[in-house]
Design an enzyme around this catalytic site. Structure first.
Site, PDB file in Angstrom:
ATOM      1  N   ARG A   1      22.467  35.383  25.261  1.00  0.00           N
ATOM      2  CA  ARG A   1      21.372  34.453  25.525  1.00  0.00           C
ATOM      3  C   ARG A   1      20.084  35.107  25.040  1.00  0.00           C
ATOM      4  NH1 ARG A   1      18.845  32.314  31.342  1.00  0.00           N
ATOM      5  NH2 ARG A   1      17.353  33.998  31.059  1.00  0.00           N
TER       6      ARG A   1
ATOM      7  N   TYR B   1       9.417  32.548  30.944  1.00  0.00           N
ATOM      8  CA  TYR B   1      10.679  32.520  31.675  1.00  0.00           C
ATOM      9  C   TYR B   1      11.724  33.378  30.956  1.00  0.00           C
ATOM     10  CZ  TYR B   1      15.281  31.649  33.078  1.00  0.00           C
ATOM     11  OH  TYR B   1      16.557  31.906  33.468  1.00  0.00           O
TER      12      TYR B   1
ATOM     13  N   ASP C   1      18.011  29.361  27.221  1.00  0.00           N
ATOM     14  CA  ASP C   1      17.782  28.637  28.483  1.00  0.00           C
ATOM     15  C   ASP C   1      16.359  28.080  28.500  1.00  0.00           C
ATOM     16  OD1 ASP C   1      17.712  27.695  31.062  1.00  0.00           O
ATOM     17  OD2 ASP C   1      18.464  29.535  31.993  1.00  0.00           O
TER      18      ASP C   1
ATOM     19  N   HIS D   1      15.328  26.224  31.008  1.00  0.00           N
ATOM     20  CA  HIS D   1      15.025  26.282  32.447  1.00  0.00           C
ATOM     21  C   HIS D   1      14.228  25.070  32.925  1.00  0.00           C
ATOM     22  CE1 HIS D   1      14.752  28.889  36.158  1.00  0.00           C
ATOM     23  NE2 HIS D   1      15.915  29.263  35.658  1.00  0.00           N
TER      24      HIS D   1
ATOM     25  N   GLU E   1      20.308  25.336  27.160  1.00  0.00           N
ATOM     26  CA  GLU E   1      20.600  25.166  28.596  1.00  0.00           C
ATOM     27  C   GLU E   1      19.463  24.475  29.348  1.00  0.00           C
ATOM     28  OE1 GLU E   1      21.970  28.815  30.269  1.00  0.00           O
ATOM     29  OE2 GLU E   1      21.076  28.384  32.211  1.00  0.00           O
TER      30      GLU E   1
ATOM     31  N   GLU F   1      23.554  24.641  36.709  1.00  0.00           N
ATOM     32  CA  GLU F   1      23.541  25.765  37.649  1.00  0.00           C
ATOM     33  C   GLU F   1      22.917  25.397  38.994  1.00  0.00           C
ATOM     34  OE1 GLU F   1      21.287  28.494  35.187  1.00  0.00           O
ATOM     35  OE2 GLU F   1      19.538  28.275  36.480  1.00  0.00           O
TER      36      GLU F   1
ATOM     37  N   ARG G   1      27.704  24.044  34.031  1.00  0.00           N
ATOM     38  CA  ARG G   1      27.390  25.406  34.484  1.00  0.00           C
ATOM     39  C   ARG G   1      27.501  25.624  35.997  1.00  0.00           C
ATOM     40  NH1 ARG G   1      25.348  29.408  32.548  1.00  0.00           N
ATOM     41  NH2 ARG G   1      23.454  29.591  33.809  1.00  0.00           N
TER      42      ARG G   1
ATOM     43  N   GLU H   1      28.626  33.415  32.232  1.00  0.00           N
ATOM     44  CA  GLU H   1      27.429  34.274  32.243  1.00  0.00           C
ATOM     45  C   GLU H   1      27.732  35.535  33.047  1.00  0.00           C
ATOM     46  OE1 GLU H   1      24.086  32.468  34.177  1.00  0.00           O
ATOM     47  OE2 GLU H   1      22.638  33.839  33.277  1.00  0.00           O
TER      48      GLU H   1
ATOM     49  N   TRP I   1       9.855  25.308  37.491  1.00  0.00           N
ATOM     50  CA  TRP I   1      10.001  26.715  37.083  1.00  0.00           C
ATOM     51  C   TRP I   1      11.325  26.921  36.393  1.00  0.00           C
ATOM     52  CZ3 TRP I   1      13.650  30.409  38.795  1.00  0.00           C
ATOM     53  CH2 TRP I   1      13.490  31.675  38.164  1.00  0.00           C
TER      54      TRP I   1
HETATM   55  O1  KDG Z   1      18.054  32.184  41.189  1.00  0.00           O
HETATM   56  C1  KDG Z   1      17.737  31.508  40.013  1.00  0.00           C
HETATM   57  C2  KDG Z   1      18.498  32.104  38.866  1.00  0.00           C
HETATM   58  O2  KDG Z   1      19.844  32.214  39.167  1.00  0.00           O
HETATM   59  C3  KDG Z   1      18.297  31.309  37.584  1.00  0.00           C
HETATM   60  O3  KDG Z   1      16.967  31.342  37.215  1.00  0.00           O
HETATM   61  C4  KDG Z   1      19.182  31.920  36.518  1.00  0.00           C
HETATM   62  O4  KDG Z   1      18.680  30.210  34.957  1.00  0.00           O
HETATM   63  C5  KDG Z   1      19.335  31.156  35.285  1.00  0.00           C
HETATM   64  C6  KDG Z   1      20.427  31.607  34.417  1.00  0.00           C
HETATM   65  O5  KDG Z   1      20.703  30.864  33.480  1.00  0.00           O
HETATM   66  O6  KDG Z   1      20.997  32.649  34.654  1.00  0.00           O
HETATM   67 MG    MG Z   2      19.828  28.986  33.603  1.00  0.00          MG
END
Ligand code: KDG
Ligand code: MG
Length: 402
Positions: free
Chosen positions: A147, A159, A210, A212, A236, A262, A283, A339, A402
């Site tokens: 990643r 991030y 990612d 995010h 992602e 996630e 995920r 991951e 975030w």
């Molecule tokens: O607790 C939050 C994290 O697990 C997250 O920010 C991790 O986005 C994440 C990732 O892809 O590992």
């Molecule tokens: Mg993530």
């Protein structure tokens, strides 16, 4: 095989983890991860105040019935706190069943579908040169997938860019720290980063990124299009996924594959995404999606719709979650990627485990059950320490995801 004890153990060997340990009258024990980053004590209380009293005296062999009892019996459905608590019970019961049968859990899920679980780690840096050096490090450790996250010029923080390179620990304050975001600066910078990475490492290394949850669908579509020449394995969480149909718009515009899930807790959070083939990787992972029982249901639905697994495995998922995830990863037909962000030595000491990394793969090991435990004495050396995830604002001060 009756449950006679269930203990909720909160420990902070580098970061907070919540673990459930179930004990049966014939001497078996099983563990389940219940960690919800930044909201740990809510799950600990849900378990000790509302679940443990219901477990004592139950038949530990009845995994499905216990899942349904806790899910339907709560009346209030889904949500990260409830589903992490149910996950912990479910995972611990699978661990017990495996130990009782004398086989690793993956054997009870149908046996091996592959020799190893392909993993990816996070290469990140403030500048493109730093990123290239980090990708090199992962390639040097034989990772087949990486990643890539890079600092964005003009933003003080970005991030996924951290000083801890092998760990991923964003919960950094006793109150939430604040980060800043600019979609314009981000979109202008990211394609150039991937151009350099491809130039340096060639076409075969699998690359991921990612977002995010920070873009709108049309912005995500633009990003996906601009990344097409670099053939990412996935983009992602391009947008917050409460609106599942929003992904249709991204899909109409780009062939960059999409990974999501996630923060999901149930099959109902991704049913449309999967059934309409709006994503390529799901995920969800064991701890936040209802344990092995429910995650397998999600992966089975995904298999029908050409969606592969890509379970979350940041450092805040404990070794117990990782051990459980690997049992599924190695057995399901539609595994994609796992991951794998490492844990500190203290965490590994608190959670002795059988899984091992070698040559770009994780291997679950052959121990009966999950192949992981919690050393309660070691855990007691590390008391809970409050830690929050950051919040994020646009340059003009507007709250952003975030
Ligand atoms: O607790 C939050 C994290 O697990 C997250 O920010 C991790 O986005 C994440 C990732 O892809 O590992
Ligand atoms: Mg993530």
């Amino acid at each position: 095989m009756k449950i006679v004890d269930a203990r909720v153990i909160v420990t902070c060997p580098g970061r907070n983890f919540v673990t459930l340990k179930i004990v049966t009258d014939d001497g078996f024990t099983g563990v389940g991860d219940a960690t919800l980053n930044g909201r740990e004590l809510a799950v600990a209380s849900y378990l000790s105040d509302h679940v443990v009293p219901l477990l004592i005296g139950r038949d530990a062999a009845r995994i499905e019935d216990t899942w349904q009892y806790l899910y339907k019996g709560a009346y209030w459905r889904r949500g990260p706190v409830t589903m992490s608590a149910i996950a912990a019970v479910d995972t611990a019961l699978w661990d017990i069943k495996g130990k009782q049968a004398g086989m690793p859990v993956y054997q009870m899920l149908g046996g091996r579908s592959r020799e190893g679980v392909t993993v990816y780690g996070h290469a990140n840096g403030a500048t493109v040169d730093d990123v290239l050096a980090e990708v090199e490090r992962y390639v040097g450790m034989s990772y087949r997938a990486v990643r890539v996250q890079c600092g964005v010029p003009g933003l003080a923080t970005t991030y996924g860019v951290s000083t801890d390179k092998l760990f991923y620990e964003p919960a950094d304050g006793t109150l939430p720290s604040q980060t800043q975001w600019s979609t314009e600066r981000y979109l202008a910078h990211v394609p150039g980063v991937f151009a350099r990475v491809r130039e340096e490492f060639g076409p075969h290394l699998r690359l991921l990124h990612d977002v995010h949850h920070r873009l709108t669908p049309i912005e995500a579509a633009r990003l996906g299009k601009s990344l097409e020449p670099y053939a990412l394995t996935w983009m992602e969480d391009p947008v917050p996924a409460e609106l599942q149909e929003g992904f249709r718009l991204i899909r109409q515009h780009t062939v960059t594959p999409i990974a999501v899930g996630e923060v999901f807790n149930s099959v109902w959070d991704c049913q449309q995404l999967i059934a309409e083939q709006l994503i390529d990787y799901i995920r969800t992972t064991v701890v936040h999606a209802g344990g092995i029982t429910h995650l397998r249901r999600i992966f089975d639905l995904a298999a029908l719709h050409h969606v592969r697994s890509g379970s979350h495995g940041a450092t805040d998922l404990s070794p117990v979650c990782m051990a459980a995830a690997l049992q599924l990863d190695v057995s399901i037909p539609n595994f994609g990627l796992q991951e794998y962000m490492r844990h500190t030595d203290d965490t590994d000491r608190v959670f002795p485990h059988a899984y091992r990394y070698a040559d770009g793969y994780l291997h679950p090991g052959e121990e009966p059950g999950l192949g992981v435990d919690i050393d309660e004495k070691a855990a007691a050396e590390f008391p809970y320490a409050p830690a929050y995830l950051p919040v994020n604002r646009l340059e003009d001060g507007t709250m952003h995801s975030w």
